[in-house]
Design a protein around this motif. Structure first.
Motif, PDB file in Angstrom:
ATOM      1  N   UNK A  71      -8.303  13.810   5.563  1.00  8.95           N
ATOM      2  CA  UNK A  71      -8.590  13.409   6.951  1.00  8.95           C
ATOM      3  C   UNK A  71      -8.607  14.535   7.968  1.00  8.95           C
ATOM      4  N   UNK A  72      -7.790  15.550   7.772  1.00  9.71           N
ATOM      5  CA  UNK A  72      -7.682  16.581   8.811  1.00  9.71           C
ATOM      6  C   UNK A  72      -8.033  17.964   8.294  1.00  9.71           C
ATOM      7  N   UNK A  73      -8.708  18.019   7.168  1.00 16.26           N
ATOM      8  CA  UNK A  73      -9.091  19.307   6.609  1.00 16.26           C
ATOM      9  C   UNK A  73      -7.960  20.030   5.916  1.00 16.26           C
ATOM     10  N   UNK A  74      -6.786  19.447   5.893  1.00 14.67           N
ATOM     11  CA  UNK A  74      -5.645  20.083   5.249  1.00 14.67           C
ATOM     12  C   UNK A  74      -5.027  19.149   4.230  1.00 14.67           C
ATOM     13  N   UNK A  75      -4.407  18.060   4.709  1.00 17.99           N
ATOM     14  CA  UNK A  75      -3.795  17.116   3.786  1.00 17.99           C
ATOM     15  C   UNK A  75      -4.853  16.424   2.931  1.00 17.99           C
ATOM     16  N   UNK A  76      -4.480  16.201   1.685  1.00 16.65           N
ATOM     17  CA  UNK A  76      -5.357  15.523   0.732  1.00 16.65           C
ATOM     18  C   UNK A  76      -4.572  14.312   0.251  1.00 16.65           C
ATOM     19  N   UNK A  77      -5.065  13.107   0.506  1.00 14.05           N
ATOM     20  CA  UNK A  77      -4.262  11.922   0.231  1.00 14.05           C
ATOM     21  C   UNK A  77      -4.870  11.044  -0.849  1.00 14.05           C
ATOM     22  N   UNK A  78      -3.983  10.365  -1.555  1.00 14.85           N
ATOM     23  CA  UNK A  78      -4.361   9.344  -2.521  1.00 14.85           C
ATOM     24  C   UNK A  78      -3.740   8.040  -2.032  1.00 14.85           C
ATOM     25  N   UNK A  79      -4.570   7.036  -1.828  1.00 11.83           N
ATOM     26  CA  UNK A  79      -4.076   5.746  -1.364  1.00 11.83           C
ATOM     27  C   UNK A  79      -4.265   4.710  -2.458  1.00 11.83           C
ATOM     28  N   UNK A 110      -8.987  -0.105  -6.021  1.00  9.15           N
ATOM     29  CA  UNK A 110      -7.660  -0.056  -5.407  1.00  9.15           C
ATOM     30  C   UNK A 110      -7.282   1.355  -4.957  1.00  9.15           C
ATOM     31  N   UNK A 111      -8.007   2.338  -5.462  1.00  4.58           N
ATOM     32  CA  UNK A 111      -7.698   3.725  -5.158  1.00  4.58           C
ATOM     33  C   UNK A 111      -8.713   4.297  -4.168  1.00  4.58           C
ATOM     34  N   UNK A 112      -8.228   5.204  -3.345  1.00 10.55           N
ATOM     35  CA  UNK A 112      -9.139   5.963  -2.500  1.00 10.55           C
ATOM     36  C   UNK A 112      -8.518   7.327  -2.212  1.00 10.55           C
ATOM     37  N   UNK A 137       0.840  -1.191   0.000  1.00  7.86           N
ATOM     38  CA  UNK A 137       0.000   0.000   0.000  1.00  7.86           C
ATOM     39  C   UNK A 137       0.878   1.245   0.000  1.00  7.86           C
ATOM     40  N   UNK A 138       0.459   2.263  -0.724  1.00  5.34           N
ATOM     41  CA  UNK A 138       1.171   3.540  -0.682  1.00  5.34           C
ATOM     42  C   UNK A 138       0.162   4.660  -0.445  1.00  5.34           C
ATOM     43  N   UNK A 139       0.626   5.692   0.218  1.00  7.75           N
ATOM     44  CA  UNK A 139      -0.185   6.886   0.434  1.00  7.75           C
ATOM     45  C   UNK A 139       0.603   8.092  -0.068  1.00  7.75           C
ATOM     46  N   UNK A 140       0.018   8.801  -0.996  1.00  3.21           N
ATOM     47  CA  UNK A 140       0.637  10.004  -1.529  1.00  3.21           C
ATOM     48  C   UNK A 140      -0.093  11.203  -0.935  1.00  3.21           C
ATOM     49  N   UNK A 141       0.677  12.204  -0.569  1.00  4.07           N
ATOM     50  CA  UNK A 141       0.087  13.335   0.165  1.00  4.07           C
ATOM     51  C   UNK A 141       0.217  14.645  -0.587  1.00  4.07           C
ATOM     52  N   UNK A 142      -0.756  15.464  -0.373  1.00  2.00           N
ATOM     53  CA  UNK A 142      -0.823  16.775  -1.013  1.00  2.00           C
ATOM     54  C   UNK A 142      -1.259  17.767   0.050  1.00  2.00           C
TER      55      UNK A 142
END
Lengths: 111, 114
Positions: free
Chosen positions: B70-78, B64-66, B18-23
């Motif tokens: 989560x915290x109103x700031x970071x936007x993640x792609x898993x 497979x994607x989501x 699994x990978x999580x990419x952050x924005x």
């Protein structure tokens, strides 16, 4: 729905020569048009945009584009290119939730 | 305008992991997007996120994607279980208004699946 077509996948041009990158749009409603540039290993950056008003829009690095309603075009031009202009250029027509990009045009400036 | 920051810049992972990419965009922006660009190919739309919900997704964006914010700031792609063909540059983008405003992109995360 709006869509754009970039006819040229690659455009080689000598340094200091003029260049035109072509973009044609199709739309039956309000037109918003954008040009983005992608330098190697970077994300897309907005180059210029047309929303309304003057049909000729300019960027800070010498590019310009003209909105031509009769020809449904929004071609990008520069009178004299530099090596640093080597990049991929994308024409885009905005959109609501699904904002898509076409195949782009690779500009190769030859020294 | 302020930049969009993406982390990490490069992620190497093994197939099946699994990978999580952050924005990290500016918190008052409403519209967020993820795009994918396989080496040498076009920029492909994955998903758009508006008002903390998925508003549109492409056929690439399967189970497979989501995405989440989560915290109103970071936007993640898993990506739950990576495949070799997931190797690509992933770009996050944001916009402040509707369809007449441009997108602002981050510099991307290069994902390499081995």
């Amino acid at each position: 729905a709006q869509s754009v077509t970039q006819l040229d996948s690659q455009v080689p041009v000598f340094e200091e020569a003029p260049v035109e990158l072509r973009c044609n749009y199709s739309s039956s409603v309000s037109v918003y048009l954008f040009w983005y540039v992608q330098y190697p290993n970077q994300g897309l950056q907005l180059l210029l945009k047309y929303l309304s008003g003057s049909t000729l829009v300019e960027s800070i690095n010498g590019f310009e584009a003209e909105f031509n309603k009769s020809q449904t075009s929004f071609h990008l031009r520069k009178p004299s290119v530099h090596i640093s202009d080597t990049a991929e250029y994308f024409c885009n027509s905005g959109g609501y939730q699904k904002v898509t990009f076409g195949t782009g045009t690779k500009l190769q400036v030859i020294p | 305008e302020p930049e969009v920051t993406q982390t990490p810049s490069h992620q190497v992972t093994q197939m099946g992991q699994e990978v999580i990419l952050r924005c990290v965009p500016i918190s008052n922006h409403l519209y967020f997007y993820w795009y994918r660009q396989i080496l040498g190919q076009k920029v492909e739309f994955l998903v758009s996120f508006y008002n903390n919900e998925i508003s549109e997704k492409s056929e690439i964006f399967d189970d497979q994607f989501s995405v989440e914010r989560p915290d109103g700031s970071n936007f993640t792609l898993k990506i739950r279980s990576t495949k070799l063909e997931d190797s690509a540059m992933y770009f996050c983008a944001r916009r402040t208004q509707g369809h007449n405003s441009p997108l602002h992109f981050g510099n991307g995360t290069r994902l390499t699946v081995t």
